[in-house]
Write a protein that holds these residues in place. Structure first.
Motif, mmCIF file in Angstrom:
data_model
loop_
_atom_site.group_PDB
_atom_site.id
_atom_site.type_symbol
_atom_site.label_atom_id
_atom_site.label_comp_id
_atom_site.label_asym_id
_atom_site.label_seq_id
_atom_site.Cartn_x
_atom_site.Cartn_y
_atom_site.Cartn_z
ATOM 1 N N ASP A 1 14.298 7.631 -7.158
ATOM 2 C CA ASP A 1 14.801 6.065 -8.065
ATOM 3 C C ASP A 1 14.155 5.947 -6.651
ATOM 4 O O ASP A 1 13.698 4.094 -5.963
ATOM 5 N N ILE A 2 14.664 6.362 -5.215
ATOM 6 C CA ILE A 2 14.751 6.140 -4.046
ATOM 7 C C ILE A 2 13.456 5.161 -3.312
ATOM 8 O O ILE A 2 12.942 4.371 -2.495
ATOM 9 N N VAL A 3 12.625 6.608 -3.504
ATOM 10 C CA VAL A 3 10.943 6.876 -3.061
ATOM 11 C C VAL A 3 9.898 5.577 -4.268
ATOM 12 O O VAL A 3 9.622 5.460 -3.040
ATOM 13 N N LEU A 4 10.157 5.266 -5.016
ATOM 14 C CA LEU A 4 9.520 4.224 -6.104
ATOM 15 C C LEU A 4 10.339 2.790 -5.535
ATOM 16 O O LEU A 4 9.219 1.832 -4.937
ATOM 17 N N LEU A 5 11.237 2.892 -5.153
ATOM 18 C CA LEU A 5 11.979 1.409 -4.323
ATOM 19 C C LEU A 5 11.409 1.508 -3.283
ATOM 20 O O LEU A 5 11.074 -0.079 -3.452
ATOM 21 N N GLY A 6 11.636 2.347 -2.650
ATOM 22 C CA GLY A 6 10.712 2.177 -0.779
ATOM 23 C C GLY A 6 9.491 2.133 -1.633
ATOM 24 O O GLY A 6 8.780 0.562 -0.499
ATOM 25 N N LEU A 7 8.390 2.341 -2.690
ATOM 26 C CA LEU A 7 6.965 1.625 -2.621
ATOM 27 C C LEU A 7 7.564 0.646 -2.521
ATOM 28 O O LEU A 7 6.135 0.242 -2.629
ATOM 29 N N ILE A 8 7.997 0.154 -4.285
ATOM 30 C CA ILE A 8 7.560 -2.140 -4.102
ATOM 31 C C ILE A 8 8.500 -2.049 -2.389
ATOM 32 O O ILE A 8 7.495 -3.378 -2.924
ATOM 33 N N LEU A 9 9.222 -2.210 -2.215
ATOM 34 C CA LEU A 9 9.304 -2.584 -1.014
ATOM 35 C C LEU A 9 7.911 -2.704 0.234
ATOM 36 O O LEU A 9 7.824 -3.385 0.714
ATOM 37 N N ALA A 10 8.054 -1.882 -0.066
ATOM 38 C CA ALA A 10 6.647 -1.310 0.855
ATOM 39 C C ALA A 10 5.698 -1.766 0.662
ATOM 40 O O ALA A 10 4.940 -3.324 1.613
ATOM 41 N N PHE A 11 5.580 -2.291 -0.917
ATOM 42 C CA PHE A 11 4.091 -3.136 -0.997
ATOM 43 C C PHE A 11 4.735 -4.993 -0.993
ATOM 44 O O PHE A 11 3.076 -6.219 0.023
ATOM 45 N N VAL A 12 5.678 -4.833 -0.551
ATOM 46 C CA VAL A 12 6.734 -6.502 -0.489
ATOM 47 C C VAL A 12 6.511 -6.566 1.406
ATOM 48 O O VAL A 12 5.678 -7.763 1.318
ATOM 49 N N ALA A 13 6.279 -6.114 1.721
ATOM 50 C CA ALA A 13 6.757 -6.112 2.964
ATOM 51 C C ALA A 13 5.252 -6.143 4.210
ATOM 52 O O ALA A 13 4.917 -6.502 4.596
ATOM 53 N N ALA A 14 4.431 -4.925 3.277
ATOM 54 C CA ALA A 14 2.920 -5.508 3.761
ATOM 55 C C ALA A 14 2.276 -6.706 3.584
ATOM 56 O O ALA A 14 1.582 -7.316 4.167
ATOM 57 N N SER A 15 3.195 -6.894 2.759
ATOM 58 C CA SER A 15 2.411 -8.617 2.074
ATOM 59 C C SER A 15 2.213 -9.972 3.214
ATOM 60 O O SER A 15 1.710 -10.641 2.811
ATOM 61 N N PHE A 16 3.981 -9.358 3.527
ATOM 62 C CA PHE A 16 3.806 -10.726 4.924
ATOM 63 C C PHE A 16 2.285 -10.258 5.266
ATOM 64 O O PHE A 16 2.112 -11.705 6.248
ATOM 65 N N ARG A 17 1.827 -9.431 6.243
ATOM 66 C CA ARG A 17 0.581 -9.066 7.148
ATOM 67 C C ARG A 17 -0.501 -9.466 6.519
ATOM 68 O O ARG A 17 -1.509 -10.287 6.909
ATOM 69 N N ARG A 18 -0.308 -9.137 5.090
ATOM 70 C CA ARG A 18 -1.488 -8.761 4.101
ATOM 71 C C ARG A 18 -1.529 -9.166 2.858
ATOM 72 O O ARG A 18 -1.239 -8.446 2.313
ATOM 73 N N PRO A 19 -1.116 -10.271 2.275
ATOM 74 C CA PRO A 19 -1.477 -11.305 1.179
ATOM 75 C C PRO A 19 -1.524 -10.288 0.154
ATOM 76 O O PRO A 19 -1.005 -10.379 -0.812
ATOM 77 N N TYR A 20 -2.398 -9.847 0.129
ATOM 78 C CA TYR A 20 -2.496 -9.418 -1.231
ATOM 79 C C TYR A 20 -2.414 -7.654 -1.687
ATOM 80 O O TYR A 20 -2.687 -7.472 -2.710
ATOM 81 N N PHE A 21 -1.696 -7.475 -0.509
ATOM 82 C CA PHE A 21 -1.197 -5.670 -1.229
ATOM 83 C C PHE A 21 -0.347 -6.484 -1.648
ATOM 84 O O PHE A 21 -0.140 -5.365 -2.882
ATOM 85 N N MET A 22 0.576 -7.669 -2.238
ATOM 86 C CA MET A 22 1.741 -7.761 -3.123
ATOM 87 C C MET A 22 0.706 -7.478 -4.266
ATOM 88 O O MET A 22 1.227 -7.542 -6.007
ATOM 89 N N ALA A 23 -0.387 -8.212 -4.661
ATOM 90 C CA ALA A 23 -1.100 -8.179 -6.186
ATOM 91 C C ALA A 23 -2.242 -6.229 -6.161
ATOM 92 O O ALA A 23 -1.726 -6.272 -7.335
ATOM 93 N N LEU A 24 -2.223 -5.797 -4.679
ATOM 94 C CA LEU A 24 -2.521 -4.197 -4.998
ATOM 95 C C LEU A 24 -0.686 -3.783 -5.865
ATOM 96 O O LEU A 24 -1.413 -3.123 -6.614
ATOM 97 N N GLY A 25 -0.087 -4.387 -5.420
ATOM 98 C CA GLY A 25 1.314 -3.304 -5.834
ATOM 99 C C GLY A 25 1.582 -4.079 -8.354
ATOM 100 O O GLY A 25 1.900 -2.702 -8.275
ATOM 101 N N TYR A 26 0.563 -4.732 -8.220
ATOM 102 C CA TYR A 26 1.368 -5.473 -9.495
ATOM 103 C C TYR A 26 0.100 -4.481 -9.440
ATOM 104 O O TYR A 26 0.755 -3.569 -11.030
ATOM 105 N N ILE A 27 -1.665 -3.972 -9.166
ATOM 106 C CA ILE A 27 -1.984 -3.129 -10.382
ATOM 107 C C ILE A 27 -1.629 -1.926 -10.000
ATOM 108 O O ILE A 27 -1.147 -0.870 -10.922
ATOM 109 N N TRP A 28 -0.221 -1.465 -9.107
ATOM 110 C CA TRP A 28 0.032 -0.152 -9.147
ATOM 111 C C TRP A 28 0.928 -0.046 -9.785
ATOM 112 O O TRP A 28 0.815 1.111 -11.504
ATOM 113 N N VAL A 29 2.338 -1.276 -10.450
ATOM 114 C CA VAL A 29 3.126 -1.026 -11.038
ATOM 115 C C VAL A 29 2.019 -0.876 -12.247
ATOM 116 O O VAL A 29 2.649 -0.270 -13.361
#
Length: 460
Positions: free
Chosen positions: A3-31
């Motif tokens: 759970d911690i690893v998966l939550l960390g990956l989700i938060l990583a997608f969110v954090a990266a999106s502040f610099r590269r907004p398209y990372f949130m879309a990549l996160g959706y594909i991953w999910v």
């Protein structure tokens, strides 16, 4: 820990999106591919992670991403129309209302997000990143299943993946089809991506991923995989520049691999020759016949999950006696609530003739877009290789996916619509680069930097 690893990956997608907004879309594909909510047993279990990522992707695009002028294509309009028709069907005349609403809940999100995705994938590097997420998310499942297959954990309906589930990519026939359809994209990424340089490590990683995709197909022992695999080999041979060498290599691999295949796999594949003696194959034929009879009376379909009302009388052949004196006897068995096991009959039964017409049009337009991409010319031969190779591999991937979907109901699963989105996005990028090159030739190199009224290219 998981759970911690998966939550960390989700938060990583969110954090990266502040610099590269398209990372949130990549996160959706991953999910959408990995479905992390199924991999957890605590606070993430059952959470609406996909909806959260979709809303986040749209918000980051609106608030932080650079916009490109992209017109909506006919295929995207048809996807929207399919969602609208499915919505009306679900809440208008669906027969099995609870199951219809449950399926509609994930269908509309995935399909509409695929319509939005080309607005985000505005550079070649973004397209590559989306393809990487698709491949690596699938590989996470196939590597797990492949290892368990090598350890003797394979078998039809028995092979286990990251989680015990029978939906999405965690269903054997679905995973076999999707994994085989992504092999051409995996090869394209190895040859053409600009994110990771080609070296011995990336070669081994690519080979390992492809091997796991092939291995899990064997482990799942799904005849769908045999059909999709045969189509994949034929198409890869067709696009190969060294057809004799490719054919010889496939023949050599077959000679070495076939004797090593488990008996359970070869026995199950052999039932293709005697489908009328196999319960699974006979049931599928009966369901398809029931579907044709149902839509003859209900041309608009019965809504998602309508197969649950079927009642089937299945005629099967039984052989009696020894090999020298066998008698064939026909027996009738009864079954009910059997799934369509075919994407085209799935759409026909659930959405009727209008839904099937829309779906087939989407498939045809997707194939057409991939074909045009492999013929495209931007005016720069070095760039053209990237687009044309993608178009060729995308064409192979889609045809493999459509072949596999003849034997499994995956008409509304995300992978096909994500492949459509990537194809459309690449087409838009090629068109912009072609116009940019022409303007540069006419007005000078400052056009590339945004001069002469031409927009500057979006950031990766």
């Amino acid at each position: 820990m998981r759970d911690i690893v998966l939550l960390g990956l989700i938060l990583a997608f969110v954090a990266a999106s502040f610099r590269r907004p398209y990372f949130m879309a990549l996160g959706y594909i991953w999910v959408d591919f990995l479905q992390p909510q199924k991999l957890t047993y605590s606070f993430l279990s059952g959470a609406s992670i996909a909806l959260f990522m979709a809303i986040g992707a749209f918000a980051f695009y609106i608030l932080r991403d650079e916009k490109q002028r992209i017109r909506i294509g006919t295929a995207q309009v048809l996807v929207v129309l399919l969602v609208l028709y499915a919505t009306v069907s679900t809440f208008g005349w669906a027969v099995v209302t609870d199951h219809a609403a449950e399926k509609w809940d994930w269908v509309w999100k995935g399909l509409l997000f695929s319509v939005f995705l080309p607005w985000v994938l505005t550079t070649r590097r973004r397209v590559e990143a989306a393809a990487f997420v698709m491949v690596l998310s699938t590989a996470a499942i196939t590597i797990s299943g492949g290892i368990k297959t090598l350890l003797g954990g394979g078998g039809y309906g028995n092979v286990s993946f990251l989680v015990v589930s029978n939906t999405g990519l965690y269903e054997g026939s679905t995973l076999a089809t999707v994994a085989l359809s992504l092999i051409p994209i995996t090869l394209w990424l190895y040859r053409r991506n600009t994110i990771i340089k080609r070296n011995n490590l990336t070669f081994l990683a690519t080979a390992g991923i492809i091997f796991s995709m092939l291995l899990v197909t064997i482990g799942a022992e799904a005849r769908t995989g045999l059909v999709a695999g045969a189509v994949l080999i034929i198409l890869l041979w067709w696009i190969s520049k060294r057809k004799l060498v490719f054919a010889a290599l496939i023949a050599a691999v077959a000679v070495v691999a076939i004797p090593l295949l488990p008996t359970s796999f070869t026995d199950r594949m052999a039932t293709i020759k005697s489908f009328d003696e196999d319960a699974s194959a006979s049931t599928r034929l009966a369901v398809w016949g029931w579907t044709l009879d149902y839509v003859a009376e209900h041309p608009l379909g019965g809504g998602f999950g309508v197969y649950r009302i079927n009642r089937l009388d299945i005629d099967m052949q039984r052989r009696e006696g020894d090999a020298d004196n066998q008698a064939v006897r026909t027996v009738t068995v009864q079954d009910n609530s059997r799934a369509f096991h075919n994407s085209y009959f799935e759409v026909l039964g659930e959405l009727g003739y209008p839904g099937l017409a829309i779906y087939l049009a989407i498939v045809a337009l997707t194939l057409q877009a991939a074909w045009k991409l492999r013929k495209i010319s931007t005016g720069d031969p070095d760039r053209d290789i990237w687009f044309r190779d993608l178009g060729t591999m995308m064409l192979v991937s889609i045809l493999v996916y459509m072949s596999g979907s003849m034997f499994v109901g995956i008409a509304f699963q995300p992978p096909f619509y994500d492949l459509l989105a990537i194809t459309i996005a690449a087409t838009h990028i090629a068109r912009r680069e072609r116009l940019a090159i022409r303007d540069e030739e006419k007005f000078g190199p400052r056009v590339r930097a945004g001069g002469m009224g031409s927009p500057a290219p979006a950031k990766a």
